[in-house]
Design an enzyme around this catalytic site. Sequence first.
Site, PDB file in Angstrom:
ATOM      1  N   LYS A 149       0.780  -1.168  -0.057  1.00 13.86           N
ATOM      2  CA  LYS A 149       0.055  -0.067   0.032  1.00 13.86           C
ATOM      3  C   LYS A 149       0.868   1.307   0.023  1.00 13.86           C
ATOM      4  O   LYS A 149       1.881   1.339   0.792  1.00 13.86           O
ATOM      5  CB  LYS A 149      -0.839   0.065   1.070  1.00 13.86           C
ATOM      6  CG  LYS A 149      -2.054  -1.225   1.331  1.00 13.86           C
ATOM      7  CD  LYS A 149      -3.000  -0.887   0.211  1.00 13.86           C
ATOM      8  CE  LYS A 149      -4.151  -1.874   0.244  1.00 13.86           C
ATOM      9  NZ  LYS A 149      -5.156  -1.393  -0.760  1.00 13.86           N
ATOM     10  N   LYS A 245     -14.117  -6.970  -7.433  1.00 15.36           N
ATOM     11  CA  LYS A 245     -14.349  -7.304  -6.121  1.00 15.36           C
ATOM     12  C   LYS A 245     -16.111  -7.320  -5.884  1.00 15.36           C
ATOM     13  O   LYS A 245     -16.635  -6.752  -6.652  1.00 15.36           O
ATOM     14  CB  LYS A 245     -14.056  -5.849  -5.198  1.00 15.36           C
ATOM     15  CG  LYS A 245     -12.384  -5.674  -5.098  1.00 15.36           C
ATOM     16  CD  LYS A 245     -12.002  -4.662  -4.435  1.00 15.36           C
ATOM     17  CE  LYS A 245     -10.367  -4.640  -4.209  1.00 15.36           C
ATOM     18  NZ  LYS A 245     -10.325  -3.188  -3.444  1.00 15.36           N
TER      19      LYS A 245
END
Length: 326
Positions: A149, A245
């Site tokens: 990240k 997703k």
Amino acid sequence: MRNLHIAVERFPIAGKFTISRGAKTEAVVVVASIEEGGARGRGECVPYARYGETVDAVCARIESVRAAIEAGADRGRLQTLLSPGAARNALDCALWDLAAKSGGVPAYALASLPTPAPATTAFTISVASPEEMAAAAARANWRPLLKIKLAGAGDPARIAAVRAAAPDATLIVDANEAWTEADLSSHLEACAEAGVALVEQPLPAGRDAALARIQRIIPVCADESVHARQGLADLADRYDVVNLKLDKTGGLTEMLAMAAEAEAAGFGLVIGCMVATSLAMAPALLLAGRARFLDLDGPLLLERDRADGLVFEGSVIHPASPALWG
């Protein structure tokens, strides 16, 4: 007769999960359960503030279609009752699970998919200082695939630090919309120098036209920029890969359709997740064999998973048992 139940559940995160937009210490999920004829189907979703969702609003959306669901609405009808998002995901996956349990036929067979096989997932390293991220990467450097990240300013140092700490891992990075057009080229070059295999959502959704004007020296993946099939056509000149997703597509039904359309258009696939339990991961695993990268590490980030959760051997996920889903 059908009965719909809605539950809000909380699962502590091991440590803290941090991305460019902030940090959290627990996963708050909404579970829809549909009971009929002695069988029960379940689906789990994660309300996501980035998409304007709250727990209360998601529960209210599920409640708004209770009458239709309890009257027998199927997955096709559900697509017309609710738009893509977390609420529809919970119900759609619950209906898939209910069909599998009622008919004694695995969900993958109902979807005309091959038998699921064990697959390797990414493991996420939260954004922090380069030193903190290097330490986290060193603890996880035995894992074959790490997802890093990022946060914008200072990312080249973060990338270099993680690569030094995990020299043998395949790295993918996720900026969560934190880069700007001004730093796009330099950040991509830093990724290339570190051998990064994929860059996810570097620029904000709706402000990503610069990706069409540069040479993408690393494959770039759309996440926040695309939710369901109707957004795919806008990505062709900017992205090479799309992240699917369940909470974005609004369930397995749309995810399957979107995967087929994306592949036909030449996009690679990442199968991703929100931070949630094994119940939220299980339906997405049906598409694992078609993914360039699998990112279903949600349960690994929790202090505890739910009973009958997925079996992980290191970073390898085994298919769900019928007791969990499908």
